[in-house]
Design a protein around this motif. Sequence first.
Motif, mmCIF file in Angstrom:
data_model
loop_
_atom_site.group_PDB
_atom_site.id
_atom_site.type_symbol
_atom_site.label_atom_id
_atom_site.label_comp_id
_atom_site.label_asym_id
_atom_site.label_seq_id
_atom_site.Cartn_x
_atom_site.Cartn_y
_atom_site.Cartn_z
ATOM 1 N N ILE A 167 0.854 -1.193 0.000
ATOM 2 C CA ILE A 167 0.000 0.000 0.000
ATOM 3 C C ILE A 167 0.885 1.236 0.000
ATOM 4 C CG2 ILE A 167 -1.583 1.378 1.410
ATOM 5 C CD1 ILE A 167 -2.872 -1.284 2.299
ATOM 6 N N LEU A 168 0.690 2.114 -0.970
ATOM 7 C CA LEU A 168 1.373 3.406 -0.948
ATOM 8 C C LEU A 168 0.702 4.289 0.097
ATOM 9 C CD1 LEU A 168 2.079 4.234 -4.704
ATOM 10 C CD2 LEU A 168 3.560 3.134 -3.026
ATOM 11 N N ALA A 169 1.512 4.892 0.951
ATOM 12 C CA ALA A 169 0.958 5.622 2.086
ATOM 13 C C ALA A 169 0.172 6.856 1.674
ATOM 14 C CB ALA A 169 2.076 6.011 3.050
ATOM 15 N N GLY A 170 0.593 7.538 0.601
ATOM 16 C CA GLY A 170 -0.129 8.745 0.218
ATOM 17 C C GLY A 170 0.428 9.352 -1.046
ATOM 18 N N TYR A 171 -0.429 10.045 -1.761
ATOM 19 C CA TYR A 171 -0.051 10.779 -2.970
ATOM 20 C C TYR A 171 -0.042 12.265 -2.644
ATOM 21 C CZ TYR A 171 -1.067 6.483 -5.542
ATOM 22 O OH TYR A 171 -1.060 5.192 -6.016
ATOM 23 N N HIS A 172 1.080 12.940 -3.045
ATOM 24 C CA HIS A 172 1.907 12.542 -4.168
ATOM 25 C C HIS A 172 3.270 11.971 -3.789
ATOM 26 C CE1 HIS A 172 -0.702 15.930 -5.624
ATOM 27 N NE2 HIS A 172 -0.871 15.136 -6.666
ATOM 28 N N TRP A 173 3.678 11.982 -2.546
ATOM 29 C CA TRP A 173 5.114 11.772 -2.310
ATOM 30 C C TRP A 173 5.476 10.563 -1.475
ATOM 31 C CZ3 TRP A 173 2.925 16.673 -1.300
ATOM 32 C CH2 TRP A 173 2.466 16.872 0.006
ATOM 33 N N PHE A 174 4.552 9.894 -0.824
ATOM 34 C CA PHE A 174 4.928 8.779 0.035
ATOM 35 C C PHE A 174 5.031 7.470 -0.744
ATOM 36 C CE2 PHE A 174 2.966 11.263 3.682
ATOM 37 C CZ PHE A 174 4.187 11.575 4.243
ATOM 38 N N GLY A 175 5.999 6.638 -0.345
ATOM 39 C CA GLY A 175 6.078 5.274 -0.846
ATOM 40 C C GLY A 175 5.290 4.352 0.058
ATOM 41 N N ASP A 176 5.672 3.074 0.109
ATOM 42 C CA ASP A 176 4.956 2.143 0.978
ATOM 43 C C ASP A 176 5.666 2.071 2.328
ATOM 44 O OD1 ASP A 176 6.970 0.980 -0.597
ATOM 45 O OD2 ASP A 176 6.114 -1.022 -0.480
ATOM 46 N N TRP A 177 4.935 2.461 3.352
ATOM 47 C CA TRP A 177 5.406 2.481 4.730
ATOM 48 C C TRP A 177 4.730 1.332 5.480
ATOM 49 C CZ3 TRP A 177 7.921 6.939 7.331
ATOM 50 C CH2 TRP A 177 8.399 7.888 6.421
ATOM 51 N N GLY A 178 5.519 0.586 6.263
ATOM 52 C CA GLY A 178 4.955 -0.539 6.982
ATOM 53 C C GLY A 178 3.835 -0.142 7.919
ATOM 54 N N ASP A 206 1.824 2.600 7.901
ATOM 55 C CA ASP A 206 0.626 3.041 7.187
ATOM 56 C C ASP A 206 -0.079 1.872 6.518
ATOM 57 O OD1 ASP A 206 2.702 5.135 7.425
ATOM 58 O OD2 ASP A 206 1.206 6.423 6.508
ATOM 59 N N THR A 207 0.718 0.940 5.997
ATOM 60 C CA THR A 207 0.132 -0.220 5.330
ATOM 61 C C THR A 207 -0.704 -1.037 6.291
ATOM 62 O OG1 THR A 207 1.912 -0.356 3.691
ATOM 63 C CG2 THR A 207 0.669 -2.365 4.107
ATOM 64 N N MET A 208 -0.172 -1.337 7.451
ATOM 65 C CA MET A 208 -0.893 -2.197 8.387
ATOM 66 C C MET A 208 -2.090 -1.496 9.020
ATOM 67 S SD MET A 208 0.514 -4.935 7.908
ATOM 68 C CE MET A 208 1.781 -5.055 6.643
ATOM 69 N N ILE A 209 -1.966 -0.191 9.274
ATOM 70 C CA ILE A 209 -3.112 0.538 9.830
ATOM 71 C C ILE A 209 -4.247 0.600 8.820
ATOM 72 C CG2 ILE A 209 -3.908 2.834 10.550
ATOM 73 C CD1 ILE A 209 -1.203 3.241 11.898
ATOM 74 N N SER A 210 -3.911 0.815 7.552
ATOM 75 C CA SER A 210 -4.957 1.029 6.548
ATOM 76 C C SER A 210 -5.439 -0.254 5.890
ATOM 77 C CB SER A 210 -4.452 1.998 5.469
ATOM 78 O OG SER A 210 -3.291 1.497 4.839
ATOM 79 N N LEU A 211 -4.721 -1.363 6.081
ATOM 80 C CA LEU A 211 -5.075 -2.603 5.390
ATOM 81 C C LEU A 211 -6.535 -3.033 5.600
ATOM 82 C CD1 LEU A 211 -2.987 -5.815 4.986
ATOM 83 C CD2 LEU A 211 -5.228 -5.990 6.035
ATOM 84 N N PRO A 212 -7.053 -3.075 6.828
ATOM 85 C CA PRO A 212 -8.448 -3.526 6.976
ATOM 86 C C PRO A 212 -9.442 -2.661 6.211
ATOM 87 C CG PRO A 212 -7.313 -3.585 9.085
ATOM 88 C CD PRO A 212 -6.411 -2.847 8.130
ATOM 89 N N GLY A 213 -9.264 -1.349 6.277
ATOM 90 C CA GLY A 213 -10.209 -0.472 5.596
ATOM 91 C C GLY A 213 -10.097 -0.518 4.091
ATOM 92 N N GLY A 247 -0.805 18.854 3.403
ATOM 93 C CA GLY A 247 -0.111 17.590 3.207
ATOM 94 C C GLY A 247 -0.571 16.866 1.961
ATOM 95 N N CYS A 248 -0.498 15.545 2.001
ATOM 96 C CA CYS A 248 -0.902 14.733 0.853
ATOM 97 C C CYS A 248 -2.374 14.951 0.531
ATOM 98 C CB CYS A 248 -0.670 13.257 1.139
ATOM 99 S SG CYS A 248 1.039 12.744 1.054
ATOM 100 N N ILE A 249 -2.697 15.010 -0.758
ATOM 101 C CA ILE A 249 -4.093 15.188 -1.162
ATOM 102 C C ILE A 249 -4.887 13.898 -1.017
ATOM 103 C CG2 ILE A 249 -3.461 17.008 -2.783
ATOM 104 C CD1 ILE A 249 -4.049 14.930 -5.054
ATOM 105 N N ALA A 250 -4.200 12.760 -0.894
ATOM 106 C CA ALA A 250 -4.860 11.459 -0.766
ATOM 107 C C ALA A 250 -3.993 10.595 0.133
ATOM 108 C CB ALA A 250 -5.030 10.803 -2.134
ATOM 109 N N GLN A 251 -4.519 10.191 1.293
ATOM 110 C CA GLN A 251 -3.728 9.452 2.274
ATOM 111 C C GLN A 251 -4.416 8.126 2.584
ATOM 112 O OE1 GLN A 251 -0.878 10.653 3.130
ATOM 113 N NE2 GLN A 251 -0.200 9.696 5.027
ATOM 114 N N ALA A 252 -3.641 7.053 2.527
ATOM 115 C CA ALA A 252 -4.206 5.704 2.652
ATOM 116 C C ALA A 252 -4.945 5.515 3.963
ATOM 117 C CB ALA A 252 -3.090 4.669 2.511
ATOM 118 N N TRP A 253 -4.307 5.836 5.077
ATOM 119 C CA TRP A 253 -4.974 5.556 6.347
ATOM 120 C C TRP A 253 -6.115 6.532 6.601
ATOM 121 C CZ3 TRP A 253 -0.275 6.089 10.264
ATOM 122 C CH2 TRP A 253 0.264 7.378 10.186
ATOM 123 N N GLY A 254 -6.104 7.699 5.980
ATOM 124 C CA GLY A 254 -7.266 8.584 6.058
ATOM 125 C C GLY A 254 -8.469 7.981 5.353
ATOM 126 N N VAL A 255 -8.245 7.441 4.157
ATOM 127 C CA VAL A 255 -9.343 6.785 3.428
ATOM 128 C C VAL A 255 -9.833 5.575 4.201
ATOM 129 C CG1 VAL A 255 -9.903 5.484 1.338
ATOM 130 C CG2 VAL A 255 -8.674 7.643 1.160
#
Length: 646
Positions: free
Chosen positions: A307-318, A320-327, A638-646
């Motif tokens: 999971i990419l943590a957020g656009y436009h600049w984040f890569g895949d962070w462990g 963020d990935t685990m927090i956002s995975l269920p959602g 910050g990021c316009i689209a964030q994985a754990w926010g979604v």
Amino acid sequence: MPFIDFGRDICGNLANSASREWLVTNGIGGFASGTVSGMLTRRYHGLLVAALQPPLGRTLLVTKLDETVHYSGRSYPLFTNRWGSGNIDPAGFLQIERFHLEGTTPVWTFACADALIEKRIWMQSGANTTYVQYYLPRAIAPITLTAKIFVNYRDVHGATRGGWEMQIDAISQGIRVAAFDGAVPFHILSDRGEITPRNDWYSGFSLSVEQYRGFEGLEDHLYAGELNVSLQPGETFTLIASTEAEPGLDAAAAFAGRRAYERLLLNAFAEQPPGIQQLVLAADQFVVRRATSGGTGVAEPGDGHTILAGYHWFGDWGRDTMISLPGLTLSTCRPEIARSILRTFSHFVDQGMLPNRFPDDGETPEYNTVDATLWYFEALRAYHAVTGDDELLRQLFPVLEDIIRWHRRGTRYHIHVDPEDNLLSAGEPGVQLTWMDAKVGDWVVTPRIGKPVEINALWYHALRVMAAFALRLGKPDGEYATMAAAVQANFSRFWYAVGGYCYDVIDGPGGEDSSLRPNQLLAVSLLNSPLPPERQKAVVDASARHLLTSHGLRSLAANHPAYTGRYGGDVRQRDSAYHQGTVWSWLIGPFVDAHFRVYKDPEMARSFLRPLVRHLADHGLGSVSEIFDGDPPLSPRGCIAQAWGV
């Protein structure tokens, strides 16, 4: 009617249309993004930001098109540029009659006298290929569309000042661009019309958001080709930008494939409100493929996922990935993606730790995190609760056992169980290990060395989860249950009786930290809470009174001397505010879960989420922003689209 749909009140006002940004993605880390106005405001805006080392190695290749429509003896610019002088020239945003999203596809409708021109942008899944399509639904005569094609070749985080000579060759149906020896060549093709090579640098495009963020506020781009095409009423034209040598030129088939893919994602959500459907599509934008080589975990054939943590600049962070995975995967009815992510990350477990992040410039992961590993237990628990997949649980259980062993005896960064109270302690000077991880040079803004409250809530939860997993697999559970009971017994050390909430950190270099922060909510929101009911309620009530906002929770109470209510300025100013009052969207999740646990009122719990649904039309269109100012009006940052926010 589309969920995101604007008329001239938004489109014709530059402040409104330049602050709303669209995003399309390709599932391997590449993306295209820009503003409704069409004006560049970030270094991250472009029609083709290719992931040359998927899911990273992101490189800006094709920046923009400056289009002009020639119709009935008049010329109408459809593009907008702000220059270093501050001048807006031309003001093509005034031609935008409507902007909307078709799924994730941005669609502009330009009005030029009685003619209407529609423009769509989408990407091909699994390829660094962007399609830009024009359609003439209404006119009494043909139009001629001309466009200047601007390109670049730089890291997505960089900026170009002063140009160099690129090799631009005419090829069948377009041009081929080789930025320099060794660069990945890319192609700009058309399904009709003519593209003529050019090679002129344009200087001084103004990037207002980058200037606000304290970075270089100007950039230069290469005018690499001129497009000319005529359209009769009812006809379409498509431009294709790609790193593929032979991308598909059948735009109708490509767009049909994109729409079919999104319909498949929404199959289980046909009866849900449009905002929920938009979030399902947004969730998919963060899921990307990642190779699983490396580490000592379970073998995974072929590609895995992350999971990419957020656009436009984040890569895949462990973390963020685990927090956002269920959602992002389980709530969207995609457990197979969750399974792949869990297996992928098992490959990279090292010394009992999950990686914090994968750097853009290489594949060597960084392990400076104490919480990502603990969130792995919760992600697997959530997956198993939905699927009952004992096979995966059996495969990953040895990895979990190894993680517990390493934490008990000690691993990197002084992460270890304190034998005196069985609580988890972590940290050393100059290192940031929790999600409050801002660092400027050698300055760690919120070091949190000692025993952070959410780390020990996660540690307790992980031990309870391990005991349950052991029972499920017919293995001894006593060791984990005993350890969990000891953690729960000593968790009372976190209680700050004077304030009626939890200390943020105990046993730190300066003693106990009584700052009122949202981290304590995890001691209530996780399935296994170490707090008694009356203290759970007190934590929720204190957070509601002092931290809750319409778009998430403040990272620090506003009455604290270090509170900073505005996020802006240069890197040092921004990072100093990042966790000192800035609102984080992801924290609304733990708050709502904790509130529901305490008050058992589903309608009230849902009410806290409704402002974020309205926010989907505010910033990153169809998605949730990373952060917001702590002070009203809670402007998105910050990021316009964030994985754990979604």
